[in-house]
Design a protein around this motif. Structure first.
Motif, PDB file in Angstrom:
ATOM      1  N   HIS A   1       0.835  -1.198   0.000  1.00 30.95           N
ATOM      2  CA  HIS A   1       0.000   0.000   0.000  1.00 30.95           C
ATOM      3  C   HIS A   1       0.870   1.248   0.000  1.00 30.95           C
ATOM      4  O   HIS A   1       2.035   1.195   0.361  1.00 30.95           O
TER       5      HIS A   1
ATOM      6  N   CYS B   1      -8.856   0.054  -2.654  1.00 30.13           N
ATOM      7  CA  CYS B   1      -8.275  -1.258  -2.952  1.00 30.13           C
ATOM      8  C   CYS B   1      -8.317  -1.603  -4.431  1.00 30.13           C
ATOM      9  O   CYS B   1      -9.338  -1.410  -5.092  1.00 30.13           O
TER      10      CYS B   1
ATOM     11  N   SER C   1      -3.140  -1.338  -2.244  1.00 26.80           N
ATOM     12  CA  SER C   1      -4.098  -0.280  -1.942  1.00 26.80           C
ATOM     13  C   SER C   1      -3.419   1.085  -1.895  1.00 26.80           C
ATOM     14  O   SER C   1      -2.228   1.210  -1.641  1.00 26.80           O
TER      15      SER C   1
ATOM     16  N   GLU D   1      -8.777   3.501   2.685  1.00 25.53           N
ATOM     17  CA  GLU D   1      -7.987   2.588   1.877  1.00 25.53           C
ATOM     18  C   GLU D   1      -8.782   2.311   0.604  1.00 25.53           C
ATOM     19  O   GLU D   1      -9.938   1.898   0.661  1.00 25.53           O
TER      20      GLU D   1
END
Length: 124
Positions: free
Chosen positions: A4, A43, A49, A41
């Motif tokens: 992420h 995704c 993410s 977040e």
């Protein structure tokens, strides 16, 4: 490589709306969300993410490129991003200076970040 990436935005509500609309054609969806200082977040299909949160200062400009499975997804991203308030920074098309099949589009998000969707697959 990345699981992420988290970065601050100057207007959380505007950026959240922009990214959810602009990236929807790439299969991106909303994930967990807290208060704006924690963020949201967003995704992707590959479990990576993008996380946004309300910054205290002015965010530094950056470039983020998202994988598109097809050239049609690049086109759809570009149109969705413009409809979501993004500014044109390079219409969909081949970028042979990168490589022969590099098909991409670029927009500027609400903070001026250069957001790209790219497909590396040759046309059939």
């Amino acid at each position: 490589m990345f699981d992420h990436v988290k970065f601050g935005v100057s207007n959380y509500a505007a950026s959240k709306a922009f990214y959810l609309k602009a990236l929807a054609p790439l299969g991106v969806t909303a994930g967990g969300e807290g208060d704006p200082s924690y963020g949201i977040e967003i995704c992707g299909r590959n479990n990576a993410s993008l996380c946004l949160f309300q910054a205290r200062g002015t965010p530094a400009p950056m470039h983020i490129a998202f994988v598109a499975a097809t050239r049609q997804e690049v086109d759809a991203f570009y149109n969705a991003a413009l409809a979501a308030g993004g500014k044109d920074h390079g219409a969909p098309g081949l970028r042979p200076k990168y490589h022969a099949h590099y098909y991409a589009a670029f927009v500027l998000d609400p903070d001026g970040h250069n957001i790209e969707a790219v497909c590396h697959t040759p046309t059939p």
